[in-house]
Write an enzyme that holds these catalytic residues in place. Structure first.
Site, mmCIF file in Angstrom:
data_model
loop_
_atom_site.group_PDB
_atom_site.id
_atom_site.type_symbol
_atom_site.label_atom_id
_atom_site.label_comp_id
_atom_site.label_asym_id
_atom_site.label_seq_id
_atom_site.Cartn_x
_atom_site.Cartn_y
_atom_site.Cartn_z
ATOM 1 N N HIS A 101 0.885 -1.167 0.000
ATOM 2 C CA HIS A 101 0.000 0.000 0.000
ATOM 3 C C HIS A 101 0.919 1.211 0.000
ATOM 4 C CE1 HIS A 101 -2.281 -3.024 2.401
ATOM 5 N NE2 HIS A 101 -3.361 -2.500 1.860
ATOM 6 N N ASP A 104 2.214 2.000 3.413
ATOM 7 C CA ASP A 104 3.169 1.079 4.062
ATOM 8 C C ASP A 104 4.579 1.538 3.759
ATOM 9 O OD1 ASP A 104 0.942 -0.588 4.307
ATOM 10 O OD2 ASP A 104 1.492 -1.737 2.506
ATOM 11 N N GLU A 268 -8.810 -13.815 -1.397
ATOM 12 C CA GLU A 268 -8.062 -14.137 -0.178
ATOM 13 C C GLU A 268 -8.819 -15.206 0.605
ATOM 14 O OE1 GLU A 268 -6.322 -10.875 1.936
ATOM 15 O OE2 GLU A 268 -6.838 -11.740 3.865
ATOM 16 N N ASP A 296 -4.490 -13.805 -2.501
ATOM 17 C CA ASP A 296 -3.841 -13.461 -1.243
ATOM 18 C C ASP A 296 -3.851 -14.740 -0.412
ATOM 19 O OD1 ASP A 296 -3.265 -10.910 -1.927
ATOM 20 O OD2 ASP A 296 -4.497 -9.944 -0.398
ATOM 21 N N ASP A 307 -10.441 -11.910 10.686
ATOM 22 C CA ASP A 307 -9.451 -12.103 9.634
ATOM 23 C C ASP A 307 -8.089 -12.319 10.285
ATOM 24 O OD1 ASP A 307 -8.500 -12.152 7.066
ATOM 25 O OD2 ASP A 307 -8.593 -9.998 6.737
HETATM 26 C C1 XLS Z 1 -7.360 -6.847 4.375
HETATM 27 C C2 XLS Z 1 -6.926 -7.019 2.996
HETATM 28 C C3 XLS Z 1 -5.795 -6.098 2.556
HETATM 29 C C4 XLS Z 1 -5.661 -6.102 1.068
HETATM 30 C C5 XLS Z 1 -4.893 -4.962 0.511
HETATM 31 O O1 XLS Z 1 -8.064 -7.648 4.944
HETATM 32 O O2 XLS Z 1 -6.597 -8.351 2.783
HETATM 33 O O3 XLS Z 1 -4.618 -6.468 3.177
HETATM 34 O O4 XLS Z 1 -5.080 -7.285 0.607
HETATM 35 O O5 XLS Z 1 -5.456 -3.742 0.829
HETATM 36 NI NI NI Z 2 -5.593 -9.186 1.177
HETATM 37 NI NI NI Z 3 -7.377 -9.862 4.733
#
Ligand code: XLS
Ligand code: NI
Ligand code: NI
Length: 437
Positions: A101, A104, A268, A296, A307
Site C-alpha cells: 500500500h 506502508d 483471499e 492473497d 481475519d
Molecule cells: C485486508 C486485505 C488487505 C488487502 C490490501 O483484509 O486483505 O490487506 O489485501 O489492501
Molecule cells: Ni488481502
Molecule cells: Ni485480509
C-alpha cells in the site's frame, strides 16, 4: 552491505529429509512441474504491510514484533531504512514478488503535496533495489482505510472532498505501481461499505465507487499503464457490511457498472471463509467468469471469527487452491501473495522466515498434488462423466439452446423415468486423501 538477518541463510531446497528449519523441503524453485518451473507456477509475493509494518498488536495489547532496524517514527528516513531490510528478506526467502500500500512504504507529509513527494522518493529507492536484485512488484494499492478521513469510506464517503483525496492517492499509487513495473493494481474496499442503513444511501455510494474505479481505468489508459486491475472481496471488517462482499457480489457490481473488461478478482482465503464460503467456491465462481486474477494466500482459524491472516499450512487447502489455479491455466499477471502475519507470540525477526517458508512449502505441496491429480485424470474424469448426458442427444440440445418447453415436454413423456447415478462423494474424498500422504 550490512545484514539485518545475520543468522538466516538464503533458503535452498534440501528435500523432505532435511531437518534444517531454513531449507525448503518441497519448494524447489527451478524444478519443472508439468509445463513450467515451480517458481513460474507459484509466483510467490510478500506483503510489505505484514513483513515490514505489522507490529503484531491486537485489540487487547500492544505490538510485540522486534524490528531493530526501525526507529518507530513516521519519518521519511525511517521509511528509507526499511527498504534494504525488506529486500534482504526477499532475497533470503527466495520470494520473487512483493505488494504494497502507498502508506506502508511512504509516510503522510504535512500536506497532500508532501505526501506525494514522500512516495516519489521511496519509489526511487524501490526502483534501485528492484534493479539490483531482480525482485518484482506483483501489485500496488492505495491505503484508503487507515487515516481518520476515510472513516466513512473513500469512494463511498458522503463527503465529496474525501472522494477527491482518495482519488488523488489512487492517481499517485497507480503511477508508482506503473513506474515500478507492477503487474497489477488492487482495490480492497475496507471501508467501502456501511455501518448502518439509517444514514446510508446505498445506491449513491455504489454509483460513486464505480465512478472511482472508472476514473482509475481512464487514468491507467492516459499514462499507458497496462497492468491488471483487481478487486479483493471481503464481506466485513472493518465495515459492518462491505459492498465487495464475495466473488459473486463483486462480479455483479463489475458487470452492472461496465467494469468487467478491466477488472479481475484478487481472492483471499480468510475473506472467503468470513463470507461463509470455501476458497474453492470463491475460485470456481471467479473462474467461471474468467475473472480469477490473483490470490492473497493465507488462512483463517475455525475457532476465531475474524481475519486472522495466518500462513497457509493446510495441505488439503493448498491442494484445492492449486487444482483451480492449474484448471484455469495458471496465473498470468497474478500470483500467491502472502497476505499473512505471524502470531503475536512469534515476535522475533527469524519468525518472519519460518512463517514464509512454511507457506511456500505448503503451496508447493499443493501444486505437486494438484498436478498429479490432474495428470492421473481420475477425479476430473469423474466430473466430466457425471455430466455426460449433456454431451449428446437432448442434453446437447439443452446446452446449445436449441430446445423449448414443448419439445422437452414431449421428450420427457416419451422416456422411462430417469435413473440417477451416485455422486460418490465419499469415494472421491478417499481418492483425494490418497494424494495427501
Ligand atoms: C485486508 C486485505 C488487505 C488487502 C490490501 O483484509 O486483505 O490487506 O489485501 O489492501
Ligand atoms: Ni488481502
Ligand atoms: Ni485480509
Amino acid at each position: 552491505m550490512s545484514e539485518y538477518f545475520p543468522n538466516v541463510p538464503q533458503f535452498q531446497y534440501e528435500g523432505t529429509g532435511s531437518k534444517n528449519p531454513f531449507a525448503f523441503r518441497h519448494y524447489n524453485p527451478d524444478e519443472i512441474v508439468g509445463d513450467k518451473t515451480m517458481r513460474d507456477h507459484l509466483r510467490f509475493g510478500a506483503a510489505y504491510w505484514h513483513v515490514m509494518r505489522n507490529e503484531l498488536g491486537d485489540p487487547f495489547g500492544a505490538g510485540t514484533a522486534q524490528m531493530p532496524w526501525d526507529d518507530g517514527s513516521d519519518s521519511l528516513q525511517n521509511a528509507l531504512n526499511r527498504i534494504p531490510v525488506f529486500f534482504e528478506f526477499l532475497e533470503k526467502s527466495q520470494i520473487d514478488y512483493y505488494c504494497f500500500h502507498d502508506r506502508d512504504i511512504a509516510p503522510e507529509g504535512a500536506t497532500l503535496a508532501e505526501t506525494h513527494q514522500n512516495l516519489d522518493r521511496i519509489v526511487d529507492e524501490l526502483e534501485k533495489f528492484q534493479n539490483e536484485t531482480g525482485k518484482k512488484l506483483l501489485w500496488g494499492t492505495a491505503c484508503l482505510f487507515t487515516h481518520p478521513r476515510y472513516a466513512h469510506g473513500a469512494g463511498t464517503s458522503p463527503n465529496a472532498d474525501v472522494f477527491a483525496y482518495g482519488a488523488s492517492q489512487i492517481k499517485h499509487a497507480l503511477e508508482a505501481t506503473h513506474r515500478l513495473g507492477g503487474e497489477g493494481y488492487t482495490f480492497w474496499g475496507g471501508r467501502e461499505g456501511y455501518g448502518s442503513l439509517l444514514n446510508t444511501d446505498m445506491k449513491r455510494e455504489l454509483d460513486h465507487l464505480a465512478a472511482l474505479l472508472h476514473l482509475a481505468v481512464d487514468h491507467a489508459k492516459k499514462i499507458g499503464y497496462t497492468g491488471q486491475f483487481y478487486i479483493e472481496p471481503k464481506p466485513r471488517e472493518p465495515s459492518t457490511h462491505q459492498y465487495d462482499s464475495d466473488s459473486a457480489a463483486c462480479l455483479n457490481f463489475l458487470r452492472e457498472y461496465d467494469l468487467l473488461d478491466h477488472f479481475k478478482l484478487n481472492l483471499e482465503t480468510n475473506h472467503a471463509t468470513l463470507a461463509g464460503h470455501t476458497m474453492e467456491h470463491e475460485m470456481e465462481v471467479a473462474i467461471a467468469a474468467n475473472a480469477l486474477g490473483s490470490i492473497d494466500a493465507n488462512r483463517g482459524d475455525e475457532l476465531l471469527g475474524w481475519d486472522t491472516d495466518q500462513f497457509p499450512t493446510d495441505i488439503y487447502l493448498t491442494t484445492n487452491i492449486m487444482l483451480r489455479v492449474l484448471k484455469m491455466g495458471g496465473f498470468t499477471t497474478g500470483g500467491l501473495n502472502f497476505d499473512a502475519k505471524r502470531r503475536r507470540e512469534s515476535h522475533e525477526p527469524e519468525d518472519l522466515f519460518h512463517a514464509h517458508i512454511g507457506g511456500m512449502d505448503a503451496m508447493a505441496r499443493g501444486l505437486k498434488n494438484a498436478h498429479q491429480i490432474l495428470k492421473d485424470g481420475c477425479m476430473p474424469g469423474f466430473i466430466a462423466n457425471r455430466y455426460a448426458s449433456f454431451d449428446s442427444g437432448i442434453g446437447a440440445e439443452i446446452e446449445a439452446g436449441k430446445t423449448s418447453l414443448d419439445a422437452l415436454d414431449t421428450y420427457a413423456q416419451g422416456i422411462t423415468p430417469p435413473v440417477l447415478a451416485s455422486g460418490r462423494q465419499e469415494m472421491l474424498e478417499n481418492i483425494l486423501n490418497d494424494y495427501l500422504v
